[in-house]
Design an enzyme around this catalytic site. Sequence first.
Site, PDB file in Angstrom:
ATOM      1  N   SER A 280       4.931  37.290   5.897  1.00 23.82           N
ATOM      2  CA  SER A 280       6.390  37.495   5.835  1.00 23.82           C
ATOM      3  C   SER A 280       6.950  38.320   6.987  1.00 23.82           C
ATOM      4  CB  SER A 280       6.782  38.172   4.522  1.00 23.82           C
ATOM      5  OG  SER A 280       6.639  37.265   3.470  1.00 23.82           O
TER       6      SER A 280
ATOM      7  N   TYR B  70       7.966  26.550   8.017  1.00 28.67           N
ATOM      8  CA  TYR B  70       7.818  27.832   7.326  1.00 28.67           C
ATOM      9  C   TYR B  70       6.349  28.244   7.214  1.00 28.67           C
ATOM     10  CZ  TYR B  70       8.021  31.204   3.486  1.00 28.67           C
ATOM     11  OH  TYR B  70       7.869  32.329   2.704  1.00 28.67           O
TER      12      TYR B  70
ATOM     13  N   TYR C 263      10.329  43.513  -0.284  1.00 29.04           N
ATOM     14  CA  TYR C 263      10.330  42.909  -1.607  1.00 29.04           C
ATOM     15  C   TYR C 263      11.089  43.802  -2.587  1.00 29.04           C
ATOM     16  CZ  TYR C 263       6.560  40.465   0.795  1.00 29.04           C
ATOM     17  OH  TYR C 263       5.817  39.779   1.698  1.00 29.04           O
TER      18      TYR C 263
ATOM     19  N   VAL D  66       2.232  39.674   2.992  1.00 31.74           N
ATOM     20  CA  VAL D  66       1.105  39.702   2.054  1.00 31.74           C
ATOM     21  C   VAL D  66      -0.248  39.704   2.751  1.00 31.74           C
ATOM     22  CG1 VAL D  66       2.339  38.685   0.105  1.00 31.74           C
ATOM     23  CG2 VAL D  66       1.113  37.194   1.707  1.00 31.74           C
TER      24      VAL D  66
END
Lengths: 304, 304, 304, 304
Positions: C64, C188, C240, C258
Amino acid sequence: MDYQSTLDEICAELKPKLGMEGAVANYIPALARIEPCQFGIALRTRNGEEAWAGDATTPFSIQSISKVFSLTLAMRLVGEQLWERIDREPSGNPFNSLMQLESEQGIPRNPFINAGAIAVADRLISSGYAPKTEMLDMVSSLCDEPIEVDREVAASEAATGFRNEAMASFIKSFGKLDNDVATVLDLYYRQCAIRMNALQLARATGYLCRDGAHPYSGIQVISDRQARRINALMLTCGTYDAAGEFAFRIGIPCKSGVGGGIIAVVPDTLSLCVWSPALDENHNSVLGQEALELFANRTGLSIF
Amino acid sequence: MDYQSTLDEICAELKPKLGMEGAVANYIPALARIEPCQFGIALRTRNGEEAWAGDATTPFSIQSISKVFSLTLAMRLVGEQLWERIDREPSGNPFNSLMQLESEQGIPRNPFINAGAIAVADRLISSGYAPKTEMLDMVSSLCDEPIEVDREVAASEAATGFRNEAMASFIKSFGKLDNDVATVLDLYYRQCAIRMNALQLARATGYLCRDGAHPYSGIQVISDRQARRINALMLTCGTYDAAGEFAFRIGIPCKSGVGGGIIAVVPDTLSLCVWSPALDENHNSVLGQEALELFANRTGLSIF
Amino acid sequence: MDYQSTLDEICAELKPKLGMEGAVANYIPALARIEPCQFGIALRTRNGEEAWAGDATTPFSIQSISKVFSLTLAMRLVGEQLWERIDREPSGNPFNSLMQLESEQGIPRNPFINAGAIAVADRLISSGYAPKTEMLDMVSSLCDEPIEVDREVAASEAATGFRNEAMASFIKSFGKLDNDVATVLDLYYRQCAIRMNALQLARATGYLCRDGAHPYSGIQVISDRQARRINALMLTCGTYDAAGEFAFRIGIPCKSGVGGGIIAVVPDTLSLCVWSPALDENHNSVLGQEALELFANRTGLSIF
Amino acid sequence: MDYQSTLDEICAELKPKLGMEGAVANYIPALARIEPCQFGIALRTRNGEEAWAGDATTPFSIQSISKVFSLTLAMRLVGEQLWERIDREPSGNPFNSLMQLESEQGIPRNPFINAGAIAVADRLISSGYAPKTEMLDMVSSLCDEPIEVDREVAASEAATGFRNEAMASFIKSFGKLDNDVATVLDLYYRQCAIRMNALQLARATGYLCRDGAHPYSGIQVISDRQARRINALMLTCGTYDAAGEFAFRIGIPCKSGVGGGIIAVVPDTLSLCVWSPALDENHNSVLGQEALELFANRTGLSIF
């Protein structure tokens, strides 16, 4: 049909299971100390035939079963306007949830979740209802015996009812509660604290299987259509989060309470009450449900 | 009872209202171009008596009514294991909502919302079901006429079905869909695109008012208990967000589709189908609902 | 300030805690087999001074963190129109939640949750972006070393990415995704699978502490204001469900992945990257957070 | 920097826009009758330099800005235990939502939404706080002038505060409120009803840009770290549903109130207050936001 034998068999079959599953409601002391190993069942047919077994004459706290009586009174006293403040759909959420009230602007999903019953109580008060006597008078008449409120239970509910206060205040914040929160909840706690036994409840709900006619006098308590509508609401919304499961497995309109009672109505045929205090995670009586499933299977009675 | 006269009266009474309220489903061109001013109604009793009126022989897209047939097949082919993947409770949310799937970890609330029907389709494929023929064969047999899929509708649904893809992928992300998303949706779109008319649907759903027995051959399609359970699910979950309202006002188990059809089952008595393409905001046929309410009032038929 | 000593101390202090808490991401094999007992930290000041300690040159999957680079590219290529499809608010829900997408009609809350990054990828493709090379070219230039995609990771993400498929299809169902779901997700997954080490990331994010200027060439990557806005989004949405906690305890804009990496930017001062693969329940690196808190306390660097 | 000229320019630039957009809060008469066409701005630097323009000395109801002062007191009196009852994350929901309280079991998301401020008030009372004097004493000292509560506003809030009663009762139902709902809300309404002007607020919040030191006496009101943490919470949670947008566009920690005031803190530099009563749909002052954006752009002050 030999209903007495059926009830005796169900009672005998469930006795060994007493106390094996579930737990009594424990949010107030008066309910928490109830002995869980009790089971009673009673029915009364449209024609007045009666049968009962087990602890059918032991009184218990009717709790949410009272929502059927308050709705009956509101249909009689308020009429169609009642539905401007309460919807008629299953909620899909726990009985004491506030989430839906927020997205639906203070209109409870149905009269059988707590928020809905609080809204019904508000409508009753505004209609000129006599809070201390009118429901007791109606219920006493319906079962032909004097019925009382358990004051200790009512006081305990009031002392710990922060969630209900939250709900009533929330409804009021949307402009959908006309009376004081305290006044409305006082009525609500009184009705929840009514004490009756299974046989009395089987009798008192007789009007729902007799097109609205009083089980003894035959006078219309409510109209035929109103009685059928209450039965419909019991089926879709009467057993908290398990209404779909009750319809699927039992197929008879029911309304349960956290005191462990469940009333059931087979339209045009009979009204029934089963009671056993240990509840499952949905707040429905464990053995009460099992008894109803056995009853439906043995008698073939089902609305479907 | 003179059902033919009743249907004729209802048809005459509703004709002036054609086109006054509601709108046809417009998410795909093949549905959007349907003429809204149509109305048909048909029924078949348990004993084979039939009656119909209006546009009862005009075919339409059965859409979500097919969920009753896929559930019937899944109950037959998969049995009780089906319920490990699908719950049986009303959803309290729109038919195409993904919210509940998230909090309930990929287990749809019931087989009659889209997510549930997708899960049923997955179970059918895993059970060895023949996707191209098995439902058509069953439905054709049930109404005693050859039934076809409207390929244009199926293709359009597939081309625009992003929400269903989202739902199927979401269920799969929880490990609750065993087959490919594309394979499952292909089956799902085929079943939604079946074309039938009201008379054919009244006939084909006859097993639900005959204890599960085939309306012509009398052979058990499913067991008595399974038929009653499908009726129960229709009542609690069959009409999207309006199931409580249908139970309250009509009191008969129904399943609606966005093609404008609604099937209704009076257990042990008759099966009925009404069709009118203009829908209300809950995606139920406006005049279809009105016709059912008139029918229930005039005939006194209600399960409550 | 003697940054090298600070990083050495932090590294020494955290070494005994390696492997004691948290767990590596396990949703794909390529991430699940990463040795958890690794820790690296690196920084580069606005003026080009560098310091690093521990496993700062071991490459890892940036995951991310790549959302910062894709947002940078989108701000450059798409401009203000980007925000017609993506909001800029913290989500208050898990990073992969679909609930908010439903109530907010396909507009993701911000570009740093998965739904938002998928929407950014869609905007990049529509802007004529060259998916196979453009991000790698930019990142390679920013850290002055050739950077590659880990094809095994990209393939694994694609093979198990049902939740992302659900999200992309859901956005598309609201008409808010212009390209094919598969095309968008391919981009992505490629960006998530970029491999870099902590030192490379500290260098590559240098433009965010230099008013948008390239850390080596000094040419504007994005404008001063755009750089500050990315920092603002990192602070409110970069970690997050723990963005509030990061702001409260650390007080420096961060973006985590992650893979166990976290980048941090002290505006006008330095960019930093810490890496340790074991994650807490919010998917943020356990020791990474601790290192950042130690760093903020020892250096007194905080934006508040 | 010539702050006086900057404020004068902003004031002149916004004057033509007075009354063009937004609306004053109207949930109580005392707020509803405020003249919307007012605008004031004031600042005080870390070193005591002051500047102001427009209606900077007109008093207004500080409303939710008081949450900064009550949090300050609670950090001082309760310490870290405060955070056992309140979280520190942005909510992602409207300021008066009850939904999150339900899923998060009575723990408000942060101290700046209403539920959080109610929980803070409860903690203050339990800590032995003197409700009638302590906040007024602190605020009066901080701005070096006597400050009062507007009793009419406090009484109106109490008379119509059903939503706050719902929230407090709901928190109490989870066992997370130790004092009576009425006692807690009485304190809460008193603090919301404090009247101050923009200049007083710019002075009183000076400790937040001076490492926690009193703006006049220099004595620590709270510690350096506590002051930075309040600034962090203002940035992530201080402006209702628009915190992300404020960070993105303005880049300075802010706390707004429905009276139309917004305080802003540039750490180590200055504290500022802007006031204009017309609010946007997020309950933030329309011109207040615009003034802050102009101020940030002209001065280049931003924490990012």
